[in-house]
Write a protein that holds these residues in place. Structure first.
Motif, PDB file in Angstrom:
ATOM      1  N   PHE A   1       5.897  10.434   3.038  1.00  0.00           N
ATOM      2  CA  PHE A   1       5.151   9.438   2.286  1.00  0.00           C
ATOM      3  C   PHE A   1       4.945   8.210   3.166  1.00  0.00           C
ATOM      4  O   PHE A   1       5.822   7.822   3.943  1.00  0.00           O
ATOM      5  CB  PHE A   1       5.908   9.066   1.015  1.00  0.00           C
TER       6      PHE A   1
ATOM      7  N   GLU B   1       0.849  -1.198   0.000  1.00  0.00           N
ATOM      8  CA  GLU B   1       0.000   0.000   0.000  1.00  0.00           C
ATOM      9  C   GLU B   1       0.880   1.241   0.000  1.00  0.00           C
ATOM     10  O   GLU B   1       1.884   1.303   0.723  1.00  0.00           O
ATOM     11  CB  GLU B   1      -0.904  -0.007   1.233  1.00  0.00           C
ATOM     12  N   VAL B   2       0.521   2.232  -0.813  1.00  0.00           N
ATOM     13  CA  VAL B   2       1.324   3.447  -0.962  1.00  0.00           C
ATOM     14  C   VAL B   2       0.431   4.679  -0.879  1.00  0.00           C
ATOM     15  O   VAL B   2      -0.616   4.731  -1.527  1.00  0.00           O
ATOM     16  CB  VAL B   2       2.068   3.458  -2.324  1.00  0.00           C
ATOM     17  N   ASP B   3       0.864   5.660  -0.085  1.00  0.00           N
ATOM     18  CA  ASP B   3       0.168   6.948  -0.028  1.00  0.00           C
ATOM     19  C   ASP B   3       1.194   8.045  -0.298  1.00  0.00           C
ATOM     20  O   ASP B   3       2.071   8.306   0.525  1.00  0.00           O
ATOM     21  CB  ASP B   3      -0.483   7.146   1.350  1.00  0.00           C
ATOM     22  N   LEU B   4       1.073   8.674  -1.470  1.00  0.00           N
ATOM     23  CA  LEU B   4       2.007   9.732  -1.862  1.00  0.00           C
ATOM     24  C   LEU B   4       1.342  11.107  -1.804  1.00  0.00           C
ATOM     25  O   LEU B   4       1.873  12.064  -2.364  1.00  0.00           O
ATOM     26  CB  LEU B   4       2.533   9.475  -3.278  1.00  0.00           C
ATOM     27  N   SER B   5       0.209  11.210  -1.132  1.00  0.00           N
ATOM     28  CA  SER B   5      -0.551  12.456  -1.127  1.00  0.00           C
ATOM     29  C   SER B   5       0.059  13.525  -0.238  1.00  0.00           C
ATOM     30  O   SER B   5      -0.264  14.706  -0.380  1.00  0.00           O
ATOM     31  CB  SER B   5      -1.999  12.196  -0.696  1.00  0.00           C
TER      32      SER B   5
ATOM     33  N   PHE C   1       1.965   1.929  -8.178  1.00  0.00           N
ATOM     34  CA  PHE C   1       1.943   3.371  -8.415  1.00  0.00           C
ATOM     35  C   PHE C   1       0.962   3.781  -9.514  1.00  0.00           C
ATOM     36  O   PHE C   1       0.969   4.926  -9.943  1.00  0.00           O
ATOM     37  CB  PHE C   1       3.364   3.854  -8.736  1.00  0.00           C
ATOM     38  N   GLN C   2       0.128   2.824  -9.939  1.00  0.00           N
ATOM     39  CA  GLN C   2      -0.889   3.156 -10.926  1.00  0.00           C
ATOM     40  C   GLN C   2      -1.802   4.248 -10.377  1.00  0.00           C
ATOM     41  O   GLN C   2      -2.339   4.139  -9.283  1.00  0.00           O
ATOM     42  CB  GLN C   2      -1.735   1.914 -11.258  1.00  0.00           C
ATOM     43  N   GLY C   3      -1.973   5.320 -11.146  1.00  0.00           N
ATOM     44  CA  GLY C   3      -2.830   6.413 -10.725  1.00  0.00           C
ATOM     45  C   GLY C   3      -2.193   7.355  -9.731  1.00  0.00           C
ATOM     46  O   GLY C   3      -2.800   8.365  -9.349  1.00  0.00           O
ATOM     47  N   LYS C   4      -0.966   7.056  -9.303  1.00  0.00           N
ATOM     48  CA  LYS C   4      -0.272   7.890  -8.314  1.00  0.00           C
ATOM     49  C   LYS C   4       0.916   8.626  -8.925  1.00  0.00           C
ATOM     50  O   LYS C   4       1.290   9.700  -8.459  1.00  0.00           O
ATOM     51  CB  LYS C   4       0.198   7.042  -7.135  1.00  0.00           C
ATOM     52  N   LEU C   5       1.540   8.020  -9.937  1.00  0.00           N
ATOM     53  CA  LEU C   5       2.694   8.623 -10.613  1.00  0.00           C
ATOM     54  C   LEU C   5       2.499   8.523 -12.119  1.00  0.00           C
ATOM     55  O   LEU C   5       1.853   7.587 -12.611  1.00  0.00           O
ATOM     56  CB  LEU C   5       3.990   7.904 -10.215  1.00  0.00           C
TER      57      LEU C   5
ATOM     58  N   VAL D   1       5.759  13.746  -8.727  1.00  0.00           N
ATOM     59  CA  VAL D   1       5.459  14.038  -7.321  1.00  0.00           C
ATOM     60  C   VAL D   1       6.747  14.497  -6.649  1.00  0.00           C
ATOM     61  O   VAL D   1       7.746  13.767  -6.638  1.00  0.00           O
ATOM     62  CB  VAL D   1       4.884  12.803  -6.595  1.00  0.00           C
TER      63      VAL D   1
END
Length: 327
Positions: A95, A87-91, A252-256, A275
């Protein structure tokens, strides 16, 4: 309770890119944490003879090289974690990443070095003879087939480029394609068809890689005609599977930002992604070279880019300094 790990530099991946970033990050005092992922050491751990990594006169073993890189990174202060990120949160910074173990990883910067995996044909004989005549990298292994018969499987840019490259070592190169036309760019096709050292077998797919007696390795390929089903055999010493790569970017789909093939997009000449504070290096952002030495080089770049980013955050330029610089 699951552990929480915080660091100035969080690194995903422990191949040449990730470990080079760790070495530079540790030497800069950033105490990086390396989450090693599903395949600690990256693709080189499945490579036997390595003869193109600078600094070694004799052939070295891929697993040994990665052990030495990891030991060097740990020696200068990097910390290894055996975990796989799910799970990744880059918001927001820091991070936040969560591992399969339940551990939480917080990073002021994030270096992504998750790499890419070659696509294989997924037949039993391919797995058995991998590293014994069957390879997915002509640039890495072509040198070992000097003066021998080799074949390349595929019909795209990678396959044509591998076939052309192999003519530097072999006078007998065969390109095997399951269709009656290539998908490669026209200019590459023209070069291929004009080369006297390459022949093309159309409408053929590999049914089996044939090994020799004892430790002889690959000696032939059994090919199935995709139109008639007929089986034929060609004698070869080396077989190169060139049907593409899968970059490990699903997290990272949709995140980067990514290109059409799923590779992370970086600002030209840097490892910066879209980002701020997130950097990508190695094969995850490189669809052209894909070598251990280029991965290590971009790993160094990522650490330096991350260090500069943190310096700008920690010591922002004042308006007075901006005015002085502009004067």
């Amino acid at each position: 309770m699951a552990a929480t790990h915080s660091t100035r530099m969080l690194i995903l991946g422990s191949g040449p890119a990730g470990l080079s970033a760790a070495i530079y990050g540790a030497r800069a005092g950033l105490a990086p944490i390396v989450v090693q992922g599903l395949q600690p050491g990256g693709q080189l751990t499945t490579t036997t003879d390595v003869e193109n990594y600078p600094g070694f006169r004799d052939v070295i073993q891929g697993p040994w090289l990665m052990e030495e890189m990891q030991a060097q990174a740990e020696h200068v202060g990097a910390r290894m974690e055996w975990d796989m990120i799910v799970e990744v949160d880059l918001s927001a910074r820091p991070f936040r990443l969560v591992g399969d173990s339940g551990a939480v990883y917080l990073g002021d910067t994030l270096v992504i070095a998750t790499g890419a995996q070659a696509k294989w044909l997924n037949i039993e004989s391919e797995e058995r003879l991998r590293g014994q005549g069957v390879s997915a990298c002509a640039t890495c292994d072509g040198f070992f087939f000097r003066g021998k018969k080799v074949a390349v499987i595929g019909g795209g840019n990678t396959a044509v480029e591998e076939a052309l490259y192999l003519t530097n070592h072999s006078h007998d190169v065969t390109l095997i394609h399951r269709r009656d036309s290539l998908r490669a760019e026209k200019i590459l096709q023209e070069r291929l068809f004009k080369h006297h050292g390459i022949k093309v077998l159309w409408n053929k797919e590999v049914a089996e890689f044939v090994g020799g007696e004892g430790a002889a390795g690959l000696v032939a390929m059994d090919l199935k005609d995709t139109t008639t089903g007929e089986i034929s055999r060609i004698d070869v010493d080396g077989g190169f599977v060139a049907i593409g790569h899968h970059p490990a970017t699903e997290l990272f789909q949709g995140k980067l930002d990514m290109d059409a093939d799923g590779y992370l997009v970086v600002e030209p000449g840097t490892t910066r992604t879209n980002v701020h504070g997130v950097f990508a290096c190695g094969d995850v952002a490189d669809k052209i070279y894909r070598q251990a030495i280029t991965a290590a080089g971009t790993g160094c770049m990522a650490a330096l880019d991350a260090e500069r980013f943190l310096g700008e955050i920690d010591f922002p330029v004042t308006e007075e300094e901006k005015a002085e610089a502009a004067a």
